[in-house]
Design a protein around this motif. Structure first.
Motif, short mmCIF file in Angstrom:
data_model
loop_
_atom_site.label_atom_id
_atom_site.label_comp_id
_atom_site.label_asym_id
_atom_site.label_seq_id
_atom_site.Cartn_x
_atom_site.Cartn_y
_atom_site.Cartn_z
N MET A 1 33.60 -63.08 61.79
CA MET A 1 33.95 -61.73 61.31
C MET A 1 33.78 -61.64 59.80
O MET A 1 33.24 -60.66 59.26
CB MET A 1 35.42 -61.42 61.68
N LYS A 2 34.23 -62.64 59.13
CA LYS A 2 34.10 -62.66 57.69
C LYS A 2 32.64 -62.71 57.29
O LYS A 2 32.23 -62.06 56.32
CB LYS A 2 34.83 -63.87 57.10
N ASP A 3 31.84 -63.49 58.08
CA ASP A 3 30.41 -63.59 57.75
C ASP A 3 29.73 -62.25 57.93
O ASP A 3 28.86 -61.86 57.11
CB ASP A 3 29.74 -64.66 58.65
N LYS A 4 30.12 -61.51 58.90
CA LYS A 4 29.51 -60.19 59.13
C LYS A 4 29.87 -59.25 57.97
O LYS A 4 29.04 -58.48 57.49
CB LYS A 4 30.00 -59.60 60.45
N ILE A 5 31.13 -59.35 57.57
CA ILE A 5 31.56 -58.44 56.46
C ILE A 5 30.81 -58.80 55.21
O ILE A 5 30.35 -57.91 54.46
CB ILE A 5 33.08 -58.54 56.28
N LYS A 6 30.65 -60.13 54.94
CA LYS A 6 29.94 -60.54 53.73
C LYS A 6 28.48 -60.14 53.80
O LYS A 6 27.89 -59.68 52.81
CB LYS A 6 30.04 -62.05 53.55
N HIS A 7 27.89 -60.29 54.96
CA HIS A 7 26.49 -59.91 55.11
C HIS A 7 26.33 -58.40 54.93
O HIS A 7 25.38 -57.94 54.27
CB HIS A 7 26.00 -60.37 56.49
N ARG A 8 27.29 -57.69 55.52
CA ARG A 8 27.22 -56.23 55.38
C ARG A 8 27.40 -55.79 53.92
O ARG A 8 26.76 -54.87 53.43
CB ARG A 8 28.31 -55.60 56.25
N TRP A 9 28.31 -56.47 53.24
CA TRP A 9 28.58 -56.15 51.82
C TRP A 9 27.40 -56.46 50.93
O TRP A 9 27.05 -55.69 50.03
CB TRP A 9 29.83 -56.92 51.36
N SER A 10 26.72 -57.58 51.21
CA SER A 10 25.57 -57.99 50.40
C SER A 10 24.37 -57.08 50.63
O SER A 10 23.52 -56.90 49.76
CB SER A 10 25.20 -59.44 50.67
N SER A 11 24.33 -56.46 51.83
CA SER A 11 23.18 -55.59 52.12
C SER A 11 23.32 -54.20 51.49
O SER A 11 22.37 -53.43 51.44
CB SER A 11 23.01 -55.44 53.62
N LEU A 12 24.55 -53.86 50.99
CA LEU A 12 24.76 -52.54 50.38
C LEU A 12 24.22 -52.52 48.96
O LEU A 12 24.21 -53.54 48.25
CB LEU A 12 26.27 -52.20 50.35
N SER A 13 23.80 -51.35 48.57
CA SER A 13 23.30 -51.15 47.19
C SER A 13 24.50 -51.01 46.24
O SER A 13 25.64 -50.75 46.68
CB SER A 13 22.43 -49.91 47.13
N PRO A 14 24.29 -51.14 44.96
CA PRO A 14 25.44 -51.01 44.01
C PRO A 14 26.13 -49.65 44.08
O PRO A 14 27.36 -49.55 43.96
CB PRO A 14 24.78 -51.22 42.64
N SER A 15 25.38 -48.57 44.27
CA SER A 15 26.01 -47.25 44.35
C SER A 15 26.86 -47.12 45.59
O SER A 15 27.96 -46.54 45.57
CB SER A 15 24.94 -46.15 44.31
N GLN A 16 26.38 -47.69 46.68
CA GLN A 16 27.17 -47.65 47.90
C GLN A 16 28.44 -48.47 47.76
O GLN A 16 29.50 -48.12 48.27
CB GLN A 16 26.33 -48.14 49.07
N LYS A 17 28.29 -49.63 47.07
CA LYS A 17 29.48 -50.45 46.85
C LYS A 17 30.53 -49.68 46.06
O LYS A 17 31.74 -49.73 46.36
CB LYS A 17 29.10 -51.72 46.09
N GLY A 18 30.13 -48.91 45.03
CA GLY A 18 31.10 -48.15 44.22
C GLY A 18 31.78 -47.07 45.02
O GLY A 18 32.99 -46.84 44.91
N LYS A 19 31.00 -46.37 45.86
CA LYS A 19 31.59 -45.32 46.70
C LYS A 19 32.60 -45.90 47.66
O LYS A 19 33.66 -45.33 47.93
CB LYS A 19 30.51 -44.57 47.45
N LEU A 20 32.25 -47.09 48.25
CA LEU A 20 33.14 -47.72 49.22
C LEU A 20 34.45 -48.14 48.55
O LEU A 20 35.54 -47.96 49.11
CB LEU A 20 32.44 -48.92 49.84
N ILE A 21 34.34 -48.68 47.34
CA ILE A 21 35.55 -49.11 46.63
C ILE A 21 36.43 -47.90 46.32
O ILE A 21 37.67 -47.94 46.46
CB ILE A 21 35.17 -49.86 45.34
#
Length: 398
Positions: free
Chosen positions: A1-21
């Motif tokens: 589960m953690k690996d999926k979350i990390k993989h999903r997080w790494s595949s996001l772009s920086p703008s998407q990461k900011g919106k998610l946070i």
């Protein structure tokens, strides 16, 4: 589960990461605040807050300052009424105490003994029933009524002076005007009194009086005539050495009409000679020259006396100074005495003549019956001052 979350997080772009946070932060904020809000509503429902009455002043309606002043004045008035009522109660109590006390003057022994016997007899009798005393009536001085705003209180002295002035004005008869003489008018006259007009500063400070009689109708502007014939004019005369004339300033004008009305008024004007010049031409007269000549003669005699006195003396010069001695001969002694006497007497005589010369001043000599013209500098209104009463006055004598 953690690996999926990390993989999903790494595949996001920086703008998407900011919106998610940002989204996660908002969700966490709501999760934390909603329980607090719910608990606060429960407390407010259980314990309703006590409503406090607050006084709201509407500044838009009416005059707030005036209403506030009225409230304050009302409170002060209530306090004063309360104080007055307390004082009235205290006064009533004191008056009651004074009424109970009776004044007992000193009496002779016989009267006191009779009084004691009467009192003992009264004590034997049954006491009359006691009735309650009526309440003491307090008489207070009437309070002065407030004067309206249009009444002005003035001092008594001012009122008395104004009343006296009004009475004097009523007693004085109204002045009736005889006529008006405008400025620039002139009239022919004659000088009744001659004068030796003084010159210099003495003449200007202490002029001599003169009297003028008006001989004709006065000439007014626009060829109008006014009847002031046979009236008298008084004036003041002073001389001028530079022009050899006596200048006259008019002072008063006096007339009596045919119906016995008196006119006496001050005027401002001057006198013109028949040659059309200001002032009356005269002869300058001075007596200072004779006095000065006499003082010169006295000075000459003083010099001769000094010469006689010094010729009979010996002058010697020494280290101590200059000394003069009379020669021992008899003739020289006589000469020195005569010279000294003449010198001293001549000196005093010269001083006397010089003092007389200082006191004298030149004058302009003017004879009487001189024709002249009187010119009015300012317009005057001729008013009747008084009416001649009695048979002592004679009219048209000359």
């Amino acid at each position: 589960m953690k690996d999926k979350i990390k993989h999903r997080w790494s595949s996001l772009s920086p703008s998407q990461k900011g919106k998610l946070i940002l989204f996660l932060a908002v969700v966490a904020f709501f999760i934390c605040t909603i329980p607090l809000y719910i608990s606060k509503e429960a407390k407010t429902k259980k314990e309703p807050a006590e409503k406090k009455e607050t006084q709201v002043f509407d500044f838009g309606k009416g005059n707030f300052l005036e209403e506030h002043w009225v409230v304050k004045a009302t409170q002060d008035l209530e306090k004063q009424k309360k104080t007055i009522s307390e004082l009235e109660d205290r006064i009533a109590e004191l008056q009651k105490q004074l009424s109970e006390k009776t004044f007992q003057p000193s009496q002779p022994p016989l009267l006191q003994q009779e009084k004691k016997e009467k009192q003992s007899q009264k004590e034997k009798l049954p006491a009359p029933p006691s009735y309650p005393l009526p309440p003491a009536r307090i008489t207070q001085p009437a309070k002065p009524e407030k004067l309206p705003d249009y009444i002005v209180v003035v001092s008594a002295q001012k009122f008395i002076t104004q009343k006296q002035e009004k009475q004097t004005e009523q007693q004085q008869a109204p002045e009736i005007s005889y006529g008006y003489v405008p400025s620039g008018s002139f009239v022919r006259g004659v000088l009744l009194t001659g004068v030796d007009a003084p010159t210099g500063n003495i003449g200007k400070t202490s002029p001599y009086p003169v009297l003028i009689r008006l001989m004709d109708l006065s000439f007014l502007p626009n060829r109008v005539h006014f009847d002031i014939k046979d009236c008298f004019v008084t004036g003041e005369a002073y001389g001028e050495l530079s022009t050899e004339r006596a200048n006259i300033r008019t002072d008063m004008l006096s007339c009596i009409t045919h119906d016995r009305q008196i006119i006496d008024t001050p005027i401002q004007g001057y006198v013109v000679d028949i040659d059309g010049k200001v002032g009356l031409a005269g002869h300058p007269v001075t007596k200072q020259g004779a006095l000065i000549a006499r003082s010169l003669i006295a000075g000459f005699l003083q010099g001769i006396g000094d010469a006689f006195r010094t010729s009979a003396m010996i002058v010697s010069v020494s280290p101590l100074g200059t000394t003069s001695q009379v020669m021992p001969e008899t003739n020289e002694i006589l000469r020195a005495g005569i010279g000294g006497g003449i010198s001293k007497a001549a000196e005093e005589l010269a001083k006397f003549y010089m003092d007389l010369a200082r006191q004298m001043f030149p004058v302009i000599e003017i004879g009487s019956n001189r024709p002249l013209h009187v010119v009015f500098l300012k317009g005057i209104e001729l008013k009747f001052k008084k009416r001649l009463e009695g048979d002592a006055y004679a009219f048209n004598v000359y």
